[in-house]
Design an enzyme around this catalytic site. Structure first.
Site, PDB file in Angstrom:
ATOM      1  N   ASP A  13      85.231  50.135  53.505  1.00  8.03           N
ATOM      2  CA  ASP A  13      83.673  50.184  53.121  1.00  8.03           C
ATOM      3  C   ASP A  13      83.056  49.302  52.746  1.00  8.03           C
ATOM      4  O   ASP A  13      83.625  48.814  52.250  1.00  8.03           O
ATOM      5  CB  ASP A  13      83.086  51.310  52.666  1.00  8.03           C
ATOM      6  CG  ASP A  13      81.703  51.789  52.700  1.00  8.03           C
ATOM      7  OD1 ASP A  13      81.071  51.456  53.829  1.00  8.03           O
ATOM      8  OD2 ASP A  13      81.182  51.852  51.563  1.00  8.03           O
ATOM      9  N   LEU A  14      81.939  48.807  53.141  1.00  8.86           N
ATOM     10  CA  LEU A  14      81.619  47.570  51.569  1.00  8.86           C
ATOM     11  C   LEU A  14      80.410  47.928  50.861  1.00  8.86           C
ATOM     12  O   LEU A  14      81.075  47.718  49.502  1.00  8.86           O
ATOM     13  CB  LEU A  14      80.287  46.794  53.016  1.00  8.86           C
ATOM     14  CG  LEU A  14      79.938  45.553  52.023  1.00  8.86           C
ATOM     15  CD1 LEU A  14      81.112  44.790  51.997  1.00  8.86           C
ATOM     16  CD2 LEU A  14      78.915  45.162  53.724  1.00  8.86           C
ATOM     17  N   ASP A  15      78.815  48.508  51.150  1.00 14.01           N
ATOM     18  CA  ASP A  15      78.688  48.517  49.606  1.00 14.01           C
ATOM     19  C   ASP A  15      79.086  50.215  49.310  1.00 14.01           C
ATOM     20  O   ASP A  15      79.682  51.327  49.967  1.00 14.01           O
ATOM     21  CB  ASP A  15      77.079  49.354  49.972  1.00 14.01           C
ATOM     22  CG  ASP A  15      76.327  48.433  51.602  1.00 14.01           C
ATOM     23  OD1 ASP A  15      75.904  47.342  50.655  1.00 14.01           O
ATOM     24  OD2 ASP A  15      75.737  48.385  52.573  1.00 14.01           O
ATOM     25  N   THR A  21      76.504  46.557  45.602  1.00 14.86           N
ATOM     26  CA  THR A  21      75.148  47.306  46.207  1.00 14.86           C
ATOM     27  C   THR A  21      74.943  48.544  46.563  1.00 14.86           C
ATOM     28  O   THR A  21      73.491  48.309  46.306  1.00 14.86           O
ATOM     29  CB  THR A  21      75.115  46.219  47.830  1.00 14.86           C
ATOM     30  OG1 THR A  21      76.680  47.114  48.265  1.00 14.86           O
ATOM     31  CG2 THR A  21      75.581  44.441  47.681  1.00 14.86           C
ATOM     32  N   LYS A  49      73.870  57.062  51.353  1.00 14.76           N
ATOM     33  CA  LYS A  49      74.988  56.188  51.494  1.00 14.76           C
ATOM     34  C   LYS A  49      75.464  56.196  52.696  1.00 14.76           C
ATOM     35  O   LYS A  49      76.303  57.499  52.952  1.00 14.76           O
ATOM     36  CB  LYS A  49      76.006  56.496  50.475  1.00 14.76           C
ATOM     37  CG  LYS A  49      75.393  56.174  48.989  1.00 14.76           C
ATOM     38  CD  LYS A  49      75.866  56.538  47.997  1.00 14.76           C
ATOM     39  CE  LYS A  49      75.607  56.373  46.587  1.00 14.76           C
ATOM     40  NZ  LYS A  49      76.474  56.223  45.550  1.00 14.76           N
ATOM     41  N   SER A 118      81.256  48.394  58.210  1.00 12.36           N
ATOM     42  CA  SER A 118      80.491  49.159  56.775  1.00 12.36           C
ATOM     43  C   SER A 118      79.159  50.017  58.081  1.00 12.36           C
ATOM     44  O   SER A 118      78.512  49.313  59.177  1.00 12.36           O
ATOM     45  CB  SER A 118      79.972  48.037  56.517  1.00 12.36           C
ATOM     46  OG  SER A 118      79.065  47.410  55.717  1.00 12.36           O
ATOM     47  N   ALA A 119      78.397  50.182  57.270  1.00  9.07           N
ATOM     48  CA  ALA A 119      76.667  50.393  58.483  1.00  9.07           C
ATOM     49  C   ALA A 119      75.696  49.732  58.515  1.00  9.07           C
ATOM     50  O   ALA A 119      74.850  49.306  58.896  1.00  9.07           O
ATOM     51  CB  ALA A 119      76.230  52.333  58.011  1.00  9.07           C
ATOM     52  N   LYS A 149      78.127  56.815  60.493  1.00 10.73           N
ATOM     53  CA  LYS A 149      78.683  57.565  59.912  1.00 10.73           C
ATOM     54  C   LYS A 149      77.624  59.031  59.734  1.00 10.73           C
ATOM     55  O   LYS A 149      76.454  58.805  59.139  1.00 10.73           O
ATOM     56  CB  LYS A 149      79.173  57.159  58.616  1.00 10.73           C
ATOM     57  CG  LYS A 149      80.363  55.733  59.238  1.00 10.73           C
ATOM     58  CD  LYS A 149      79.533  55.437  57.306  1.00 10.73           C
ATOM     59  CE  LYS A 149      80.398  53.808  57.612  1.00 10.73           C
ATOM     60  NZ  LYS A 149      80.531  52.944  56.107  1.00 10.73           N
ATOM     61  N   GLU A 173      86.491  54.514  51.151  1.00 14.70           N
ATOM     62  CA  GLU A 173      84.663  55.425  51.345  1.00 14.70           C
ATOM     63  C   GLU A 173      84.102  55.608  50.350  1.00 14.70           C
ATOM     64  O   GLU A 173      85.219  56.016  49.271  1.00 14.70           O
ATOM     65  CB  GLU A 173      84.343  55.954  52.734  1.00 14.70           C
ATOM     66  CG  GLU A 173      83.818  55.168  53.916  1.00 14.70           C
ATOM     67  CD  GLU A 173      82.841  55.347  53.577  1.00 14.70           C
ATOM     68  OE1 GLU A 173      81.411  55.636  53.143  1.00 14.70           O
ATOM     69  OE2 GLU A 173      81.475  54.385  54.940  1.00 14.70           O
ATOM     70  N   ASP A 174      83.124  55.181  49.819  1.00  9.35           N
ATOM     71  CA  ASP A 174      82.169  55.523  48.821  1.00  9.35           C
ATOM     72  C   ASP A 174      81.668  56.539  48.818  1.00  9.35           C
ATOM     73  O   ASP A 174      80.845  57.670  48.482  1.00  9.35           O
ATOM     74  CB  ASP A 174      81.509  55.157  47.955  1.00  9.35           C
ATOM     75  CG  ASP A 174      80.197  54.820  48.940  1.00  9.35           C
ATOM     76  OD1 ASP A 174      80.639  54.660  50.301  1.00  9.35           O
ATOM     77  OD2 ASP A 174      79.589  54.339  47.457  1.00  9.35           O
TER      78      ASP A 174
END
Ligand code: B16
Ligand code: MG
Length: 220
Positions: A13-15, A21, A49, A118-119, A149, A173-174
């Site tokens: 995942d990115l953020d 971010t 998120k 990522s979304a 997601k 994932e966070d």
């Protein structure tokens, strides 16, 4: 499980996983909520998120009991994104979260593919800013997906592009919804952050520097 044999890809995942971010998404939504007279807390923000920009806006408008036309929503979403991009305009390599570079290096060392799931529609710009673009074999983001997601689409597309089965990939994932998405797609998952939120992840880490890729030996 012999993870070095069975695991072929990590889907990041990115953020909140690669880069810090998540706080700027929160601040930009908070500014928008204040301008609309809506109370919006950090715990409300947990629900945003991993979901899309428009879904996030709908959640906030719903909190305030505000209804509006699609056109007005598009304008608000664009202004939130403008504010968000302003907040992250100086983003650089120093914003990469602890442990991430080590995990990427280890993936390369063990011949494990690196994917992004990522979304965010800003994902490519962010990867450029933090100079990680060329480390990814596959990038799937909010510009490639139609479902968000906890739907597993974003991760399934990443696995498909690499001709891999979900069982050969680990999602990192966070967000609660991201871990749900991994489960819904039959992926292993590593939850990064608060264990009380990410309790359903296959493996949990407070952050990516807490351990390294060898933690995959815990997979059954
Ligand atoms: P954008 P991730 C998600 O990214 C964020 O967690 C979520 O808060 C945000 O609303 C979503 O991206 C869309 O982002 O407005 O940049 O398109 O965690 O899936 O990498
Ligand atoms: Mg995230």
């Amino acid at each position: 499980m012999d993870w070095k044999k069975n695991i072929k890809c990590l889907i990041f995942d990115l953020d909140g996983v690669i880069v810090d971010t998540a706080i700027y998404h929160y601040l930009a939504w908070k500014n928008l909520a204040i301008s609309l007279g809506i109370d919006f807390s950090e715990s409300d923000n947990e629900n945003l998120k991993g979901i899309s920009r428009m879904e996030s806006l709908d959640f906030i408008l719903n909190l305030g009991g505000i209804a509006m036309s699609h056109e007005d929503k598009l304008k608000l979403a664009a202004s939130k994104n403008f504010n968000y991009l302003e907040l992250i305009k100086d983003l650089n390599e120093s914003n990469i979260l602890p442990g991430v570079i080590n995990w990427l290096n280890q993936c390369e060392q063990y011949g494990i593919k690196i994917a992004l799931g990522s979304a965010s529609k800003n994902a490519r710009g962010i990867l450029e800013a933090i100079k990680l673009m060329d480390r990814f074999h596959v990038i799937i983001d909010g510009t490639n997906t139609s479902k968000t997601k906890p739907d597993p689409e974003v991760f399934l597309l990443a696995a498909e592009k690499l001709n891999l089965k979900p069982q050969e990939c680990v999602v990192i994932e966070d967000s609660f919804k991201g871990i749900e998405a991994a489960q819904n797609g039959n992926f292993y998952s590593i939850g990064i952050g608060d264990k009380s939120i990410l309790y359903n992840a296959t493996i949990h880490l407070a952050d990516m520097s807490e351990n390294d890729i060898n933690i995959l030996s815990k997979l059954k």
